[in-house]
Design a protein around this motif. Structure first.
Motif, short mmCIF file in Angstrom:
data_model
loop_
_atom_site.label_atom_id
_atom_site.label_comp_id
_atom_site.label_asym_id
_atom_site.label_seq_id
_atom_site.Cartn_x
_atom_site.Cartn_y
_atom_site.Cartn_z
N LYS A 1 -24.10 -44.85 -19.39
CA LYS A 1 -23.92 -45.57 -18.20
C LYS A 1 -24.55 -46.41 -17.72
N GLY B 1 -27.24 -40.00 -5.64
CA GLY B 1 -25.92 -39.65 -6.51
C GLY B 1 -26.65 -39.22 -7.45
N GLU C 1 -23.30 -36.77 -12.99
CA GLU C 1 -22.34 -36.57 -12.27
C GLU C 1 -21.13 -37.96 -11.78
N ASP C 2 -21.80 -38.47 -11.53
CA ASP C 2 -21.40 -39.88 -10.52
C ASP C 2 -21.51 -41.66 -11.56
N ASN C 3 -20.15 -42.24 -11.17
CA ASN C 3 -20.79 -43.50 -11.83
C ASN C 3 -21.92 -44.51 -10.86
N ASP D 1 -19.91 -46.11 -8.56
CA ASP D 1 -20.54 -46.05 -7.14
C ASP D 1 -21.36 -45.28 -6.27
N ILE D 2 -22.26 -45.35 -6.78
CA ILE D 2 -24.07 -44.87 -6.41
C ILE D 2 -24.61 -46.12 -5.83
N SER E 1 -22.26 -47.48 -2.32
CA SER E 1 -22.37 -46.55 -1.07
C SER E 1 -23.11 -47.05 -0.23
#
Length: 280
Positions: A44, A236, A240-242, A245-246, A249
């Motif tokens: 990621k 985040g 769990e998150d990309n 996206d974090i 935010s």
């Protein structure tokens, strides 16, 4: 275009074999990031940086699967910096010498330990590793960059071990960073108070968090900088998150805008003593 960071801190373990007084209190549950979790992290973040630092809190060389962790970095062409207290360097020499991904090892020589052969072991291993790896000996417990009794003792040991000339000795005493040998440096810095919401510093001004770097704790919590070791500013969770996206935010955008205007929007940032060094 994706945001690119100079480095991303990845805490593969928050467990340490020492309990140094200058290291902030760790309130998080003890955890070692598994190899599979580490693979998720790398998958990621690999498009966001070329360099990872295996450190926020904890002693990276304690990780039970350090060899596999570094093998992942080898395969992904990720360059690795390791910060260590140095007590486990000798035990891990073969592993450290066997991975092309390791770019630099930072050794905190001012750590508080009871290892009688500590300096001999550290210098013996680092001299061999320095053929391919940058070695940085850190003395980060100073006041106004002046050597006190304990740090003077450490410098004397370095001088004797490396048989340094008078010119280099003078530079160690007077300069913040000095090269003493092939790929080998001594870096000095001042003791600082770890950020804590109860410090009452009320500091505004610039910060490199979310600009040059971010951090990821062993439980996957994404943090804005390497000093938020307890994840008080939880952006985040990387498991769990990309990361896109974090990073897009509201809290991240507001923090970045605040720093651009020399303002701290988070209480933890206002109480970060480390930021004073950006105001020199």
């Amino acid at each position: 275009m994706k945001k690119r960071f100079k480095k991303i801190y990845v805490e593969i373990t928050n467990i340490c074999n020492l309990n140094c007084s200058f290291c902030g209190v760790n309130k998080k549950n003890k955890k070692e990031m598994s190899v599979n979790e580490f693979k998720i992290v790398i998958s990621k973040i690999k498009n966001y940086t070329d360099y990872i630092y295996l450190h926020v809190k904890g002693e990276a060389l304690l990780h039970s699967n350090l060899d596999e962790i570094l093998s992942v970095c080898d395969r992904e062409n990720i360059k690795v910096n390791i910060t260590t207290n140095g007590t486990l360097l000798k035990n891990n020499y073969d592993i450290l010498n066997n991975h092309k991904s390791i770019r630099q090892i930072n050794v905190s020589l001012h750590c508080e330990n009871n290892y009688s052969n500590y300096y001999n072991d550290v210098f013996e291993v680092c001299k061999k590793l320095s053929n391919n790896i940058i070695i940085s000996y850190r003395i980060w417990n100073l006041n106004n960059y002046e050597l006190d009794g304990n740090s003077t003792k450490i410098v004397d040991i370095i001088i004797n071990s490396y048989n340094l000339s008078r010119e280099i000795v003078d530079k160690i005493i007077n300069d913040v960073s000095i090269k003493i040998d092939n790929n080998t440096f001594v870096n000095k810095d001042n003791l600082f108070t770890w950020p804590n919401e109860n410090n009452n510093f009320n500091i505004d001004g610039k910060c490199y968090g979310l600009d040059t770097h971010i951090g990821i704790l062993s439980d996957g919590t994404v943090i804005p900088c390497c000093l938020d070791s307890n994840g008080e500013i939880n952006l985040g969770n990387i498991f769990e998150d990309n990361l896109d996206d974090i990073l897009n935010s509201n809290i991240v955008n507001n923090m970045i805008l605040g720093f651009k205007n020399n303002k701290s929007i988070c209480r933890l940032c206002k109480n970060c003593d480390f930021r004073k060094r950006f105001m020199r």
